[in-house]
Design a protein around this motif. Structure first.
Motif, PDB file in Angstrom:
ATOM      1  N   PRO A  25       0.827  -1.213   0.000  1.00 36.18           N
ATOM      2  CA  PRO A  25       0.000   0.000   0.000  1.00 36.18           C
ATOM      3  C   PRO A  25       0.860   1.262   0.000  1.00 36.18           C
ATOM      4  O   PRO A  25       1.880   1.325   0.689  1.00 36.18           O
ATOM      5  CB  PRO A  25      -0.798  -0.109   1.309  1.00 36.18           C
ATOM      6  N   HIS A  26       0.432   2.239  -0.781  1.00 39.08           N
ATOM      7  CA  HIS A  26       1.081   3.553  -0.850  1.00 39.08           C
ATOM      8  C   HIS A  26       2.490   3.486  -1.429  1.00 39.08           C
ATOM      9  O   HIS A  26       3.250   4.446  -1.292  1.00 39.08           O
ATOM     10  CB  HIS A  26       1.104   4.224   0.528  1.00 39.08           C
ATOM     11  N   ILE A  27       2.835   2.373  -2.050  1.00 41.62           N
ATOM     12  CA  ILE A  27       4.129   2.249  -2.733  1.00 41.62           C
ATOM     13  C   ILE A  27       3.895   1.680  -4.131  1.00 41.62           C
ATOM     14  O   ILE A  27       4.264   2.289  -5.124  1.00 41.62           O
ATOM     15  CB  ILE A  27       5.104   1.387  -1.906  1.00 41.62           C
ATOM     16  N   GLU A  28       3.305   0.490  -4.156  1.00 43.03           N
ATOM     17  CA  GLU A  28       2.810  -0.100  -5.400  1.00 43.03           C
ATOM     18  C   GLU A  28       3.860  -0.289  -6.484  1.00 43.03           C
ATOM     19  O   GLU A  28       3.566  -0.172  -7.678  1.00 43.03           O
ATOM     20  CB  GLU A  28       1.638   0.725  -5.968  1.00 43.03           C
ATOM     21  N   GLY A  29       5.075  -0.570  -6.080  1.00 47.12           N
ATOM     22  CA  GLY A  29       6.086  -0.878  -7.085  1.00 47.12           C
ATOM     23  C   GLY A  29       7.443  -0.986  -6.430  1.00 47.12           C
ATOM     24  O   GLY A  29       7.710  -0.349  -5.405  1.00 47.12           O
ATOM     25  N   ALA A  30       8.309  -1.814  -7.022  1.00 42.37           N
ATOM     26  CA  ALA A  30       9.672  -1.932  -6.507  1.00 42.37           C
ATOM     27  C   ALA A  30      10.478  -0.700  -6.904  1.00 42.37           C
ATOM     28  O   ALA A  30      11.216  -0.133  -6.122  1.00 42.37           O
ATOM     29  CB  ALA A  30      10.327  -3.198  -7.041  1.00 42.37           C
ATOM     30  N   TRP A  31      10.343  -0.325  -8.142  1.00 45.21           N
ATOM     31  CA  TRP A  31      10.947   0.882  -8.703  1.00 45.21           C
ATOM     32  C   TRP A  31      10.300   1.097 -10.055  1.00 45.21           C
ATOM     33  O   TRP A  31       9.331   0.393 -10.372  1.00 45.21           O
ATOM     34  CB  TRP A  31      12.480   0.770  -8.795  1.00 45.21           C
ATOM     35  N   VAL A  32      10.765   2.047 -10.818  1.00 41.43           N
ATOM     36  CA  VAL A  32      10.086   2.339 -12.087  1.00 41.43           C
ATOM     37  C   VAL A  32      11.043   2.255 -13.273  1.00 41.43           C
ATOM     38  O   VAL A  32      12.262   2.252 -13.110  1.00 41.43           O
ATOM     39  CB  VAL A  32       9.439   3.753 -12.085  1.00 41.43           C
ATOM     40  N   ARG A  33      10.447   2.178 -14.434  1.00 42.03           N
ATOM     41  CA  ARG A  33      11.161   2.249 -15.708  1.00 42.03           C
ATOM     42  C   ARG A  33      10.604   3.440 -16.473  1.00 42.03           C
ATOM     43  O   ARG A  33       9.401   3.671 -16.485  1.00 42.03           O
ATOM     44  CB  ARG A  33      10.909   0.948 -16.479  1.00 42.03           C
ATOM     45  N   TRP A  34      11.492   4.191 -17.077  1.00 40.32           N
ATOM     46  CA  TRP A  34      11.068   5.345 -17.887  1.00 40.32           C
ATOM     47  C   TRP A  34      10.998   4.914 -19.351  1.00 40.32           C
ATOM     48  O   TRP A  34      12.028   4.657 -19.956  1.00 40.32           O
ATOM     49  CB  TRP A  34      12.066   6.482 -17.768  1.00 40.32           C
ATOM     50  N   PRO A  35       9.829   4.888 -19.922  1.00 44.02           N
ATOM     51  CA  PRO A  35       9.765   4.499 -21.335  1.00 44.02           C
ATOM     52  C   PRO A  35      10.186   5.624 -22.270  1.00 44.02           C
ATOM     53  O   PRO A  35      10.492   5.374 -23.439  1.00 44.02           O
ATOM     54  CB  PRO A  35       8.298   4.124 -21.533  1.00 44.02           C
ATOM     55  N   SER A  36      10.212   6.859 -21.800  1.00 45.05           N
ATOM     56  CA  SER A  36      10.629   7.969 -22.654  1.00 45.05           C
ATOM     57  C   SER A  36      11.274   9.037 -21.800  1.00 45.05           C
ATOM     58  O   SER A  36      11.095   9.072 -20.578  1.00 45.05           O
ATOM     59  CB  SER A  36       9.433   8.547 -23.411  1.00 45.05           C
ATOM     60  N   LEU A  37      12.008   9.908 -22.438  1.00 43.67           N
ATOM     61  CA  LEU A  37      12.794  10.902 -21.723  1.00 43.67           C
ATOM     62  C   LEU A  37      11.969  12.065 -21.205  1.00 43.67           C
ATOM     63  O   LEU A  37      12.281  12.661 -20.179  1.00 43.67           O
ATOM     64  CB  LEU A  37      13.891  11.426 -22.658  1.00 43.67           C
ATOM     65  N   GLY A  38      10.921  12.401 -21.924  1.00 48.90           N
ATOM     66  CA  GLY A  38      10.201  13.651 -21.670  1.00 48.90           C
ATOM     67  C   GLY A  38       9.897  13.904 -20.210  1.00 48.90           C
ATOM     68  O   GLY A  38      10.295  14.930 -19.637  1.00 48.90           O
ATOM     69  N   GLY A  39       9.200  12.992 -19.611  1.00 46.45           N
ATOM     70  CA  GLY A  39       8.778  13.206 -18.232  1.00 46.45           C
ATOM     71  C   GLY A  39       9.943  13.363 -17.282  1.00 46.45           C
ATOM     72  O   GLY A  39       9.879  14.161 -16.330  1.00 46.45           O
ATOM     73  N   PHE A  40      11.001  12.623 -17.517  1.00 49.31           N
ATOM     74  CA  PHE A  40      12.182  12.675 -16.651  1.00 49.31           C
ATOM     75  C   PHE A  40      12.713  14.108 -16.565  1.00 49.31           C
ATOM     76  O   PHE A  40      13.056  14.590 -15.489  1.00 49.31           O
ATOM     77  CB  PHE A  40      13.241  11.725 -17.200  1.00 49.31           C
ATOM     78  N   THR A  41      12.765  14.778 -17.699  1.00 49.15           N
ATOM     79  CA  THR A  41      13.305  16.146 -17.706  1.00 49.15           C
ATOM     80  C   THR A  41      12.281  17.147 -17.174  1.00 49.15           C
ATOM     81  O   THR A  41      12.631  18.062 -16.435  1.00 49.15           O
ATOM     82  CB  THR A  41      13.764  16.546 -19.113  1.00 49.15           C
ATOM     83  N   VAL A  42      11.023  16.963 -17.533  1.00 46.39           N
ATOM     84  CA  VAL A  42       9.981  17.883 -17.056  1.00 46.39           C
ATOM     85  C   VAL A  42       9.986  17.956 -15.532  1.00 46.39           C
ATOM     86  O   VAL A  42       9.896  19.032 -14.938  1.00 46.39           O
ATOM     87  CB  VAL A  42       8.589  17.420 -17.563  1.00 46.39           C
ATOM     88  N   LEU A  43      10.137  16.784 -14.893  1.00 46.02           N
ATOM     89  CA  LEU A  43       9.965  16.723 -13.437  1.00 46.02           C
ATOM     90  C   LEU A  43      11.218  17.113 -12.668  1.00 46.02           C
ATOM     91  O   LEU A  43      11.216  17.171 -11.433  1.00 46.02           O
ATOM     92  CB  LEU A  43       9.494  15.326 -13.026  1.00 46.02           C
ATOM     93  N   GLN A  44      12.296  17.402 -13.391  1.00 50.27           N
ATOM     94  CA  GLN A  44      13.469  17.960 -12.696  1.00 50.27           C
ATOM     95  C   GLN A  44      13.197  19.404 -12.292  1.00 50.27           C
ATOM     96  O   GLN A  44      13.893  19.961 -11.437  1.00 50.27           O
ATOM     97  CB  GLN A  44      14.718  17.914 -13.596  1.00 50.27           C
ATOM     98  N   ARG A  45      12.210  20.031 -12.940  1.00 51.81           N
ATOM     99  CA  ARG A  45      11.832  21.410 -12.597  1.00 51.81           C
ATOM    100  C   ARG A  45      10.605  21.393 -11.691  1.00 51.81           C
ATOM    101  O   ARG A  45       9.783  20.481 -11.802  1.00 51.81           O
ATOM    102  CB  ARG A  45      11.507  22.195 -13.877  1.00 51.81           C
ATOM    103  N   PRO A  46      10.452  22.382 -10.873  1.00 53.55           N
ATOM    104  CA  PRO A  46       9.247  22.412 -10.045  1.00 53.55           C
ATOM    105  C   PRO A  46       8.011  22.722 -10.889  1.00 53.55           C
ATOM    106  O   PRO A  46       8.103  23.381 -11.934  1.00 53.55           O
ATOM    107  CB  PRO A  46       9.522  23.548  -9.051  1.00 53.55           C
TER     108      PRO A  46
END
Lengths: 551, 551
Positions: free
Chosen positions: B490-511
């Motif tokens: 509960p409230h975790i729902e995963g061991a870790w994640v995989r990024w299928p594309s770059l976009g979100g990774f860079t977007v979320l480095q900014r507030p």
């Protein structure tokens, strides 16, 4: 062996080298024939190999027990044990389980023998420097005394420092309640420095490059059909699959480096910057990495290894507690060993001789050989046969763990072909303020050249060598140091021994009258505490069987 | 990646796999261009490689300090931190150094997130089994609850279990006074079992055989002139010298085994009996040893590794103590995140919304993506992009350390290609009565198939697999067990994640307005605590710079 720089400092003479020495004299066949007579050679009809690789225990050791006497008659005998090293203490401990009345005589002022852990407040006095390698230290003379000024909590295992998983030493740690921790015998982050290198590299980097190029070369040879005489098509497929993973090579077969080499800037939010391309093949091949990269390949050096928490002497201290302080007489030098019809008489310096039913002589053989008595010419010759060898160790206490803070090296050793051999970083006390680095652990000629020097000069020379690996910080923050030259340690006079011929080894497996011989030097685990334990178990078993039989 | 069984369980998605995912979408060039914009890509004009291989620290992290405000103006702001995992706690800890008024909201009833150490008395409740792989757990439902009945002193690191030397996690251990010990990540005495093997063999044996045959083949190819196009005469000499040591081959080039394979009867007073001749080349090649023998070759898996004494949660516990219990609200589920002109409003279940100047959202992205608010479509899409992955771990508490007593295995892991992946032996508490074995640590489809089962069935299946390595004793002396399926936590729902594309990774480095995002999933150290720490440091730095600028 001792001066070939082999990276097995704790066992400069293991089974292999023992065999080499023996083989030179009589050949392996002669040796096996001789040992077979004594029940020492492995039997031809040993149990089938279990595929799982589990080592079935050999004939189980059964310690003497008080109940043995009630069941089979006889009474516990009196035993005088010569030497409070591991073999002597273990003998007294095991005999004590059945009520044998043991007295342990130790010439030094402390128990443990070569299992010597130094702490602040200790003093280390040496014999005068040897006139020449291979000579005997002048009797009675005294050399330099070092006062150890380490801070609270710092210790230096000047003798044995690590234990392999399979060794009986671990069983004694369990039985005696000596807590263990991992000893880091190999660290991918530590360095390698050979004469073929212009500067040290991380072990991980050297390893990645060696494995990478080997894989590239073998994959290319396979692709080019050079191994068609040796490999089926399926073999080739399997081999190429293996090499791809083993050497991190791509479909082109070329090794071009990769993350295994390490990073210049570690990954984090950004992807990190790898170290980059490897040196050319020719350069890597010229670095002489074979020894450096196989230092933990052997059965006795493989990771992980272990150490008692707080210092190796926890083992001998626990043995001594079990034996009982009242049974151990330190500062007592043996001057004669004489078999009498009814027992053994042991003469000591400045006191009345001791009499006992039996004697376990657990001193180094070259010292036993000098003690007068009536053990017989063959025994005397056998005791004089083993050649004591040199090893030296230097402990450097630093006030700042720069190897953790700056090098990110937590334990393990830098392997070099400098005369210091290895530089070891502590496997315990991580992140504490102080820490002890082993500035050298060398053998043979390297050890002899250091050992001939006063401590101050040893230190100066070792710091200059360490500077080649670590630069300026190797000389900074140094608080204290102490060095031990094992050939110059009173009442020990050697790191361990080499057997030039088989004869003495077999002669001394049997008692000389009522005198039994024990020590690592009577096993195929020379220079390991495990050898001393195994020898003690054998002697205790032999002696107890005799007592049970003779009553 | 997650289902390829790669032996890097702690970082199923590291830099490499992140790049693979990214590369599949946009190519490495596109990624680097995009990251360069954000200052994330390594600069072209990095410092020259130091031959010594010491990694110079990247731009040093400077934690916010109270004195920053007196020097440069501004006042510490209020910050609400979502999630008391490593990233959230580290953010609050670092901000707290300068007096930021932080409140940490945690939906679970304990801090630590995936840094979960289980002990006797704990309970583990799961979400209902997933309808199908890749689906989202049914909201609100509750699955099985396991009560942990381990004895005093037994613990199970159900999440991260090991730390590499170079990771920032060690710096936090030093700073927080968390004592460390060695984690044995590779043990020559542990076993290897692949589909190509009829029975498990010791890792040392598999390694000796692979290295031996590789050396034999390459030496033969070299002798036969097959590599003359690639090697000079001197190269060949160096190579043959290396192979002689690396593969323990003799002048005939043939690999015939040796002491590195191990002993059937250990050396002692007698010379010992070696395991004997290796299997034929074809058999060794067919064993698929590449992955097994390179499991610790990588930068993040190399020996030695480390663990906090007493359990991995010592780190999050120390962080929580520093943050202050009064600032951490467990059992508090976030139901809304809204940027307002003057601050952030965070709605919680069953209570009044919280307001703060800033928010650090340190929840898993797939959970953040479900929380209503006004973060914007691009942010929402970015949060929904990472794919949560499965991993599972089973802890087996035994009442007898048979792996030490009978197998002489002290720590480390048996590597298999069974669906259990690895079997880990404890790196601490050697020789104590009880001990905890990790019965599986698997990922991808292996994890999903176990995770779909009730605990009793997971246990039954894992014991049957372990039986293939250890035989009957694997089922005996078992006292207690607990398993964790990270996708069902509960409230975790995963061991870790995989990024299928770059976009979100860079977007979320900014507030997103006043909301910053932190977590291992925003770094190239996915699945490592070090990633969470690095991300927290970045976010804290960014936030503090903004406060210092905006006052």
């Amino acid at each position: 062996m001792a001066n070939d720089g082999l990276p097995r400092p704790d066992n400069g003479l293991t089974r292999r080298s023992l065999l080499v020495g023996i083989g030179a004299a009589g050949g392996a066949g002669a040796m096996y024939a001789a040992m077979g007579v004594l029940g020492l050679a492995p039997s031809k009809d040993t149990a089938p190999v279990r595929a799982v690789g589990v080592t079935p225990p050999p004939a189980q050791y059964v310690p003497p027990q008080r109940s043995d006497f009630s069941l089979r008659g006889g009474t516990p005998a009196t035993v005088v044990v010569l030497g409070a090293g591991v073999a002597g203490l273990a003998s007294a401990y095991e005999l004590g389980k059945a009520g044998y009345d043991c007295t342990v005589l130790e010439a030094r002022d402390r128990v443990g023998g070569r299992s010597l852990t130094l702490r602040g407040g200790d003093a280390v006095t040496e014999l005068p420097a040897l006139a020449a390698a291979g000579t005997t230290p002048a009797p009675g003379g005294t050399g330099e005394t070092q006062r150890v000024s380490f801070g609270e909590g710092t210790y230096f295992n000047a003798g044995p420092a690590r234990i392999a998983q399979w060794m009986v030493t671990l069983d004694y740690c369990r039985e005696l309640g000596v807590p263990l921790e991992v000893f880091v015998n190999n660290n991918a982050s530590a360095y390698v420095l050979t004469a073929g290198m212009s500067a040290p590299v991380r072990a991980r980097t050297a390893r990645a490059d060696a494995y990478g190029y080997i894989s590239e070369l073998l994959a290319k040879a396979t692709d080019e059909g050079a191994l068609d005489a040796h490999l089926s098509h399926a073999d080739k497929e399997s081999l190429l699959d293996f090499l791809t993973q083993f050497g991190e090579i791509g479909p082109s077969r070329a090794y071009t480096g990769g993350e295994r080499r390490g990073y210049r800037v570690n990954p984090g939010v950004a992807p990190g910057t790898e170290l980059g391309a490897p040196p050319p093949l020719t350069e890597v091949l010229s670095q002489g990495l074979g020894r450096m990269l196989t230092m933990d390949a052997g059965y006795d050096q493989a990771m992980p290894m272990f150490q008692p928490v707080g210092g190796m002497d926890a083992i001998v201290s626990a043995l001594a507690r079990q034996v009982g302080a009242g049974r151990i007489r330190t500062g007592t030098r043996v001057t004669g060993i004489t078999n009498r019809p009814e027992g053994v008489e042991v003469a000591i310096e400045g006191g009345a001789p001791l009499r006992a039913d039996y004697c376990v002589a657990a001193l180094p053989p070259h010292l036993l050989a000098r003690i007068p008595g009536n053990l017989g010419a063959d025994v005397k010759a056998a005791l004089a046969a083993p050649v004591p060898l040199s090893a030296g160790k230097l402990g450097l206490e630093y006030g700042r763990r720069w190897w953790e803070l700056e090098d990110r090296v937590y334990g393990g050793a830098t392997e070099t072909d400098l005369d210091v051999g290895h530089i070891w970083y502590p496997s315990h006390g991580f992140h504490s303020e102080r820490g002890l680095v082993v500035g050298y652990y060398n053998m043979g000629q390297d050890a002899e050249s250091y050992n001939a020097l006063p401590h101050r000069e040893r230190l100066r020379r070792a710091l200059a060598q360490g500077h080649k690996v670590h630069g300026e910080k190797y000389g900074a923050d140094l608080l204290a140091s102490v060095s031990v030259a094992w050939r110059r340690q009173p009442h020990i006079e050697g790191a361990w021994v080499r057997w030039p011929s088989l004869g003495g080894f077999t002669v001394l497996q049997r008692p000389a009258g009522r005198v039994y011989f024990a020590g690592d030097w009577l096993t195929h685990l020379i220079a390991w505490q495990a050898g001393a334990f195994e020898s003690a178990r054998k002697v205790v078993t032999d002696l107890h069987h005799r007592v049970m039989k003779e009553g």
